[in-house]
Design an enzyme around this catalytic site. Structure first.
Site, short mmCIF file in Angstrom:
data_model
loop_
_atom_site.label_atom_id
_atom_site.label_comp_id
_atom_site.label_asym_id
_atom_site.label_seq_id
_atom_site.Cartn_x
_atom_site.Cartn_y
_atom_site.Cartn_z
N ASN A 1 0.80 -1.29 -0.01
CA ASN A 1 0.02 0.14 0.07
C ASN A 1 0.97 1.26 0.01
OD1 ASN A 1 -2.70 -0.37 -0.31
ND2 ASN A 1 -3.07 -0.88 1.94
N ASP B 1 -6.58 -1.61 -3.15
CA ASP B 1 -8.12 -1.98 -3.16
C ASP B 1 -8.22 -3.10 -4.16
OD1 ASP B 1 -8.67 -0.36 -1.09
OD2 ASP B 1 -9.63 1.09 -2.14
N GLU C 1 -6.28 -6.46 5.24
CA GLU C 1 -5.65 -7.59 4.20
C GLU C 1 -5.95 -8.98 4.91
OE1 GLU C 1 -2.07 -6.53 6.87
OE2 GLU C 1 -3.89 -5.48 6.19
#
Length: 580
Positions: free
Chosen positions: A439, A448, A474
């Site tokens: 991320n 995403d 996650e």
């Protein structure tokens, strides 16, 4: 009341040109009188009953024949004349029924033996207690002497639609008809009441505005129909005819307003069809305006534009349903069928109201028939909406997997079932390796997309009766009822390989998986099973990630590190360490 004109009562024997309009009621318990009626239009409302009896006026009456005496919206008064024949040797008692209750002023004249005329007054602008028979429709008792012919006169005047539907009934036939009629009305309004309370309960339970809008629509429409068929005038406001007439317009406006609100909410038209939604909003405002104006404007001035608005609104509701259907909205299927049924009923009734279709049982009750079908079918649409709400509350918006709330509920159910039936239950916890680093490097939008890709692989790999949920971030969980440790090990390894393969070259992700089953230890509650599977995941990450670890194996390997008490196992050690 009685009235004695200067001229004597007309002769009971008609001339040859009118003989065909006579009907022998002695041999008919029930008879539709339309083919035997003679009508005279009074556009200037100038005739009195004494005028009608004059020979020059008598000659102006015209036979209806096979045509329907339905004239739509008209400012004229209409005089009706018909002759009943009794060929039997005994007097015959009959009731003359006018089956359309929205006639403002209805006068009925029948000859008396002394040559005078009995004058009965009725109408929905006349207090209910003045009616000769206490009934929601207009009933006039008559008696035809033996071996004679008797002519009767009626005068119709109304600001609404002019529908003349006259029938002759014997007392027994009328009793049977009323019994069946009120049974049907009981079923109809009973359905309304059940739906009303059901949706009230659903609104109080889920607090979803769709149910509130449907409540507005149901309540106003049910009251409108009860006034429309004369039932509420008879029961609720018998001494306030003006109030009943004004309430008709106001309730119809509210039902249009509530129906539009409900349509826009249940189909989510603001999102799927913004332009059509704006048009619906304007029509909704128009119905609100008619509701506010109706109490202060003459009935005749409002009923035509309001009837026109009803047709346009119903048509546009079907358009909205088609747009929602084309975009795959599940609720739209039921909505479309429901409002098509209502629209057909409305169109048939309005065509009758405007004089385009004949007045008969079907056209008179088309509104109610259509609304009954709509009411039943819309209950399916509301149930579908409830299922959608339930699905939304238990579904993760990003991945479309079940969410943590669903996982907690389902886990309790499966754990209790496994304990009661002595079956196995396994739980696998999956975590994407180094996802925070992913991320930070690629951004949350790509993160995403990566989560969606992992969810897609999970859905493709894990089949029923197993359940996949997104636990948070996650982390994903698999509920695996009636699965052994070896079954779970094979499935978990397949999941790990498939995710690595499917994301290779795009996201290059790997996952660590830990699992535990009720065969691994004597777990007291679902939370203990989750802690065990999560501990196995913790062990997999310590082992270098991108692997599958069984709680049974890691428990033996780390027994000493997790707890000084051998009987408590690593669960107690994890609780003390705050690992979950």
């Amino acid at each position: 009341m009685t009235w004695n004109p200067a001229n004597p009562a007309p002769q009971t024997v008609e001339n040859g040109s009118q003989r065909e309009n006579k009907v022998d009621v002695a041999s008919h318990a029930y008879l539709e009188l339309s083919p035997y009626l003679q009508l005279l239009e009074d556009p200037d409302l100038e005739y009195r009953f004494s005028d009608i009896l004059r020979a020059n006026i008598q000659g102006r009456f015209k036979t209806v024949g096979t045509e329907s005496p339905n004239f739509g919206f008209t400012t004229s008064a209409w005089w009706v004349k018909f002759t009943l024949v009794n060929s039997s040797d005994k007097p015959v008692s009959r009731f003359i029924r006018q089956d359309y209750p929205l006639i403002d002023y209805l006068d009925f004249w029948s000859p008396l033996p002394d040559g005078t005329w009995q004058h009965l007054k009725a109408g929905d602008m006349v207090p209910f207690h003045q009616r000769p028979v206490d009934h929601r429709l207009f009933l006039f008792p008559v008696q035809v002497p033996a071996q004679s012919e008797t002519t009767f006169y009626m005068r119709f005047e109304t600001q609404g639609a002019m529908n003349i539907g006259l029938f002759s009934h014997s007392p027994l036939d009328l009793t049977n008809m009323i019994s069946k009629e009120y049974l049907a009305l009981g079923v109809y309004y009973g359905g309304f009441i059940v739906l009303l309370f059901y949706n009230l309960f659903m609104f109080l339970t889920v607090r979803e505005r769709t149910f509130a809008y449907y409540l507005i629509y149901l309540a106003s429409y049910g009251l409108y129909m009860s006034l429309h068929n004369g039932l509420s005038f008879q029961i609720l406001v018998p001494d306030y005819p003006l109030l009943a007439n004004k309430a008709l317009l106001v309730l119809l406006s509210i039902s249009l307003f509530g129906g539009t609100l409900f349509t826009r909410a249940i189909l989510n038209t603001k999102v799927i069809a913004p332009l059509a939604d704006r048009i619906a909003y304007l029509l909704q405002l128009a119905s609100l305006a008619t509701m506010l104006i109706s109490p202060f404007v003459a009935y005749h001035s409002m009923i035509v534009p309001l009837a026109t608005l009803t047709v346009f609104l119903c048509g546009h509701m079907v358009v909205l349903g088609l747009l929602a259907l084309s975009r795959g909205t599940g609720t739209a299927r039921y909505y479309m069928i429901a409002f098509t049924a209502l629209l057909m009923g409305v169109l048939v009734y309005m065509a009758k109201t405007f004089g385009l279709l004949p007045h008969n049982f079907f056209t008179q009750n088309a509104f109610q028939i259509g609304s009954l079908l709509e009411m039943v079918l819309l209950s399916l649409a509301v149930a579908s909406r409830l299922n959608e709400l339930k699905h939304e509350s238990s579904t993760d918006a990003l991945t479309q997997l079940y969410n943590r709330r669903y996982f907690n509920d389902q886990m309790r159910i499966e754990f209790g079932r496994a304990q009661q039936q002595g079956q196995s239950l396994a739980l696998a916890v999956l975590d994407i390796d180094h996802f925070k680093r992913f991320n930070d490097r690629y951004g949350h939008s790509r993160g995403d997309a990566a989560l969606k890709a992992v969810a897609g692989t999970l859905k493709a790999t894990v089949r029923k009766p197993f359940t996949v949920c997104r636990y948070g971030g996650e982390e994903f969980v698999l509920i695996l009822p009636n699965a052994t440790d070896s079954d779970v090990a094979v499935l978990a390894e397949r999941v790990r390989r498939n995710i690595e393969r499917d994301t290779s070259g795009t996201y290059d992700l790997t996952v660590s998986i830990g699992f535990a089953s009720m065969d691994s230890a004597n777990f007291a509650c679902p939370e203990d099973l989750f802690i065990a599977a999560d501990y196995a995941l913790y062990t997999a990450k310590e082992a270098g990630r991108n692997c599958v670890v069984d709680y049974r194996t890691c428990k033996a390997r780390r027994q000493a590190d997790c707890s000084h008490d051998a009987s408590s196992g690593p669960l107690e050690g994890m609780r003390r360490q705050g690992i979950n």
